[in-house]
Structures are given as C-alpha cells and as structure tokens.
Design a protein around this motif. Sequence first.
Motif, PDB file in Angstrom:
ATOM      1  N   ARG A  97       0.820  -1.144   0.032  1.00 43.57           N
ATOM      2  CA  ARG A  97       0.006  -0.097   0.011  1.00 43.57           C
ATOM      3  C   ARG A  97       1.025   1.375  -0.125  1.00 43.57           C
ATOM      4  N   SER A  98       2.019   1.121   0.621  1.00 51.81           N
ATOM      5  CA  SER A  98       2.870   2.327   0.652  1.00 51.81           C
ATOM      6  C   SER A  98       3.602   2.553  -0.694  1.00 51.81           C
ATOM      7  N   VAL A  99       3.531   1.601  -1.540  1.00 56.71           N
ATOM      8  CA  VAL A  99       4.475   1.830  -2.840  1.00 56.71           C
ATOM      9  C   VAL A  99       3.374   1.491  -3.894  1.00 56.71           C
ATOM     10  N   SER A 100       2.642   2.595  -4.337  1.00 54.05           N
ATOM     11  CA  SER A 100       1.799   2.469  -5.471  1.00 54.05           C
ATOM     12  C   SER A 100       2.604   2.349  -6.979  1.00 54.05           C
ATOM     13  N   PRO A 101       2.081   1.447  -8.020  1.00 58.46           N
ATOM     14  CA  PRO A 101       2.605   1.539  -9.186  1.00 58.46           C
ATOM     15  C   PRO A 101       2.407   3.084  -9.635  1.00 58.46           C
ATOM     16  N   ASN A 139       8.133   2.202  10.414  1.00 59.33           N
ATOM     17  CA  ASN A 139       6.887   1.404  10.219  1.00 59.33           C
ATOM     18  C   ASN A 139       6.987   1.132   8.592  1.00 59.33           C
ATOM     19  N   HIS A 140       6.755  -0.177   8.052  1.00 62.59           N
ATOM     20  CA  HIS A 140       6.863  -0.343   6.712  1.00 62.59           C
ATOM     21  C   HIS A 140       5.355  -0.103   5.972  1.00 62.59           C
ATOM     22  N   ARG A 141       4.396   0.358   6.594  1.00 60.52           N
ATOM     23  CA  ARG A 141       3.208   0.741   5.975  1.00 60.52           C
ATOM     24  C   ARG A 141       3.331   2.280   5.706  1.00 60.52           C
ATOM     25  N   ALA A 142       2.234   2.726   5.078  1.00 57.92           N
ATOM     26  CA  ALA A 142       2.179   3.978   4.485  1.00 57.92           C
ATOM     27  C   ALA A 142       1.847   5.144   5.721  1.00 57.92           C
ATOM     28  N   VAL A 143       3.063   5.360   6.270  1.00 51.70           N
ATOM     29  CA  VAL A 143       3.201   6.346   7.436  1.00 51.70           C
ATOM     30  C   VAL A 143       4.121   7.164   7.230  1.00 51.70           C
ATOM     31  N   GLN A 144       4.119   8.493   7.341  1.00 50.72           N
ATOM     32  CA  GLN A 144       4.759   9.417   7.271  1.00 50.72           C
ATOM     33  C   GLN A 144       4.547  10.792   7.839  1.00 50.72           C
ATOM     34  N   TYR A 145       5.688  11.077   8.777  1.00 50.18           N
ATOM     35  CA  TYR A 145       5.749  12.377   9.622  1.00 50.18           C
ATOM     36  C   TYR A 145       6.830  13.331   9.366  1.00 50.18           C
ATOM     37  N   THR A 201     -10.385   1.252  14.690  1.00 54.48           N
ATOM     38  CA  THR A 201     -10.627   0.375  13.467  1.00 54.48           C
ATOM     39  C   THR A 201     -12.030  -0.288  13.636  1.00 54.48           C
ATOM     40  N   PRO A 202     -12.887  -0.104  12.385  1.00 51.72           N
ATOM     41  CA  PRO A 202     -14.098  -0.703  12.564  1.00 51.72           C
ATOM     42  C   PRO A 202     -14.148  -2.179  12.879  1.00 51.72           C
ATOM     43  N   THR A 203     -15.007  -2.560  13.956  1.00 50.19           N
ATOM     44  CA  THR A 203     -14.856  -4.047  14.377  1.00 50.19           C
ATOM     45  C   THR A 203     -15.899  -4.814  13.395  1.00 50.19           C
ATOM     46  N   ASP A 204     -16.669  -4.368  12.335  1.00 48.64           N
ATOM     47  CA  ASP A 204     -17.175  -5.349  11.552  1.00 48.64           C
ATOM     48  C   ASP A 204     -16.707  -5.491  10.180  1.00 48.64           C
ATOM     49  N   GLU A 205     -15.238  -5.149  10.198  1.00 49.91           N
ATOM     50  CA  GLU A 205     -14.374  -5.230   9.278  1.00 49.91           C
ATOM     51  C   GLU A 205     -14.862  -4.528   7.785  1.00 49.91           C
ATOM     52  N   SER A 206     -15.400  -3.299   8.014  1.00 48.62           N
ATOM     53  CA  SER A 206     -15.921  -2.722   6.919  1.00 48.62           C
ATOM     54  C   SER A 206     -15.094  -1.687   6.332  1.00 48.62           C
ATOM     55  N   ALA A 207     -13.784  -1.732   6.944  1.00 53.13           N
ATOM     56  CA  ALA A 207     -12.530  -1.132   6.292  1.00 53.13           C
ATOM     57  C   ALA A 207     -11.415  -2.096   6.173  1.00 53.13           C
ATOM     58  N   PRO A 208     -10.815  -2.028   4.930  1.00 51.22           N
ATOM     59  CA  PRO A 208      -9.412  -2.794   4.521  1.00 51.22           C
ATOM     60  C   PRO A 208      -8.761  -2.741   5.488  1.00 51.22           C
ATOM     61  N   ALA A 209      -8.011  -3.862   5.964  1.00 51.06           N
ATOM     62  CA  ALA A 209      -7.361  -4.101   7.093  1.00 51.06           C
ATOM     63  C   ALA A 209      -5.796  -3.392   7.027  1.00 51.06           C
ATOM     64  N   ASP A 210      -5.606  -3.075   5.848  1.00 55.84           N
ATOM     65  CA  ASP A 210      -4.324  -2.273   5.539  1.00 55.84           C
ATOM     66  C   ASP A 210      -4.529  -0.804   5.545  1.00 55.84           C
ATOM     67  N   THR A 211      -5.659  -0.482   5.580  1.00 55.80           N
ATOM     68  CA  THR A 211      -6.034   1.016   6.016  1.00 55.80           C
ATOM     69  C   THR A 211      -6.231   1.301   7.311  1.00 55.80           C
ATOM     70  N   THR A 212      -6.352   0.487   8.313  1.00 54.41           N
ATOM     71  CA  THR A 212      -6.773   0.716   9.684  1.00 54.41           C
ATOM     72  C   THR A 212      -5.607   0.984  10.543  1.00 54.41           C
ATOM     73  N   SER A 213      -4.483   0.708  10.062  1.00 59.47           N
ATOM     74  CA  SER A 213      -3.064   0.962  10.650  1.00 59.47           C
ATOM     75  C   SER A 213      -2.572   2.322  10.306  1.00 59.47           C
ATOM     76  N   LEU A 214      -3.438   2.938   9.449  1.00 56.01           N
ATOM     77  CA  LEU A 214      -2.567   4.256   8.864  1.00 56.01           C
ATOM     78  C   LEU A 214      -3.153   5.787   9.956  1.00 56.01           C
ATOM     79  N   THR A 215      -2.361   6.513   9.879  1.00 58.21           N
ATOM     80  CA  THR A 215      -2.587   7.932  10.528  1.00 58.21           C
ATOM     81  C   THR A 215      -3.320   8.664   9.740  1.00 58.21           C
ATOM     82  N   TYR A 216      -4.312   9.619   9.928  1.00 57.34           N
ATOM     83  CA  TYR A 216      -4.912  10.450   9.006  1.00 57.34           C
ATOM     84  C   TYR A 216      -4.896  11.927   9.542  1.00 57.34           C
ATOM     85  N   ALA A 217      -4.921  12.710   8.636  1.00 58.34           N
ATOM     86  CA  ALA A 217      -4.728  14.342   8.855  1.00 58.34           C
ATOM     87  C   ALA A 217      -5.958  14.600   9.504  1.00 58.34           C
TER      88      ALA A 217
END
Length: 289
Positions: free
Chosen positions: A32-36, A147-153, A201-217
């Motif tokens: 997710r952190s390295v899109s084509p 963090n190897h995911r799409a996190v940036q500060y 993180t939505p407990t009903d899995e309504s959000a993709p797992a790899d987006t729930t570990s992200l920070t948001y603005a």
Amino acid sequence: YVIYEMQNTISVISTDTNQSRVLTTPGYIYNRSVSPILTPDGQILYSGNGLWLTRISGGTPVQIATLPDNQVITSLALSSDGTTVAWSTQPLDGSGQITIYAGPLKSSVPVYQHSASDCPCFRVFSFLHATNNAGNSTLLLVDDRGNHRAVQYGLWSLNLAQKPFGEPHRLLSSTQTAGPQVLAPDGSTLLYSSYEGFVPTPTDESAPADTTSLTYANSLDIAALSGNTPTMSASQVVLPAQNELSNSEAYHWVTTPRFTPDGHTLLYIEFSSDAYAPYNRHAALYSVQ
C-alpha cells in the motif's frame, strides 16, 4: 484506461469498452505504501523484488533495479518528466540499514544510508520542482518511524547535486505528528497536516485491514517551498486543527487529498468515526478553491 491493483495483480480497464486485462508483472508484490506509477511515455513502474517497468500495451517487463536480501521497498517516486527515480528500502526485521536510492530511471544508485535503529527513518516523499531548482536535484523525505506501512511524519530535503551527499535538511518536525499530504502540480506547493492521528478500527471489518493501521490528517495547510535549500513560506489554513475534543465523534479526518491538474482546486474526503463499536465511519467529498 484506469490502472488498478487487486489480489497481487495490476490490471487495466478500458473506459470505452469496460473490458479489463491483467498485466504480466513478474516480481510484483502488493504494498500500500508503494503504488505503481504511470510514466509520461505510457509505462508502468512498479515494485516488488526490485523495480520493474512494463507497458500497458504489453511486451516483456524489464527489471531496472534489484532488491537486497532481507529488505522491503518502502517508497517510490518519479520525477514529473519521467527521467529520474527515487526509492527507499528498510530491513524486514528492523536490523540493518535504511537506504535511499536516486538517479536516472534505469540506473539509480544509493545516495543516503543510515541505521534502522536510528530514526528519523527516512523514506521518499517526492521530488521538488521549484522554478529556481536545477533539474531533479532536490528530494523530499519523510519519517515513517520504522513502520513499513504508508505512514509519514515530518519533512526533510536532500540535495542530490551536492557531492558528497550531505545530511537531510529539516522543513517540518516529525515529533509533533505533522505530516505532508501531497504536492500541487506545480511541484513546489505543499499540502500538509499539522496533526495526524489514528482512528478506531471498525470491528465489523467494513474498512480494509491495511487502511486501519494508517494515521489520518486532522487539519490541512498549504505552504510554498522555495530555494536551493528549500524553506517553507507562511502557511494558509484550509481546514483548522481540532485539538482536544471531549466527543470523539466530533473529530474530522482527511484522506486522499488531490489537486486538479491545473492546481486551482483541492479535493479531499473528510470522515468521522462513531464513538462506539462497530465504529462506523461517515464520509463526504469536499472541494476548495
């Protein structure tokens, strides 16, 4: 055509016929952190066990960079003219070196390296294309804190024209959870957030797992970057930060901000999260001139 990723494949779908086609992409690994990236001459630059180029029309994919053992690619950026690439790697187990690569598209080389145990842990954000900047000689870096995911500060600049390469120059501190979001099409106007945070993180899995570990603005500001050693101008507030609120449902969070090609309009998704399980999210699309 629209290019999209799914099930560890890269596909294209025609907007004329609605027919989709899976591209031949050896070595591709979804990240997710390295899109084509679509190059100006119609090729797709993608990552996995190295960097690869392939054409939308077909043909034989070409590997343009290899990946050292026990490393993962954490970022990838292409200059606006498609001639220069920059990317970063980190050790999978956290033990080893973080390396920034940059250079001509098919022959990038290491330009900066430091221990993964000594953050800020740099990854590539973008090339800076200020009018007074020579070519693609300034690289913008962020801190992912290991963090190897799409996190940036934070935000730093690295002068690629300086030999030997110097240390990155800080523009935004990463200690205050501020983070860049996107550059405007002019390549020197920065949209950033003065505060980023995690959302339940939505407990009903309504959000993709790899987006729930992200920070948001939680806010949006615009500032100009200028100079050979870039500096930031005074910022213009687009969306004020909310600071401390007693009701967590009142927080607004921003995702996928984008500028129109002419740079005159900013679009973004703003969402909120319920205070109780299953933490449903409620979103709306906003535009601002």
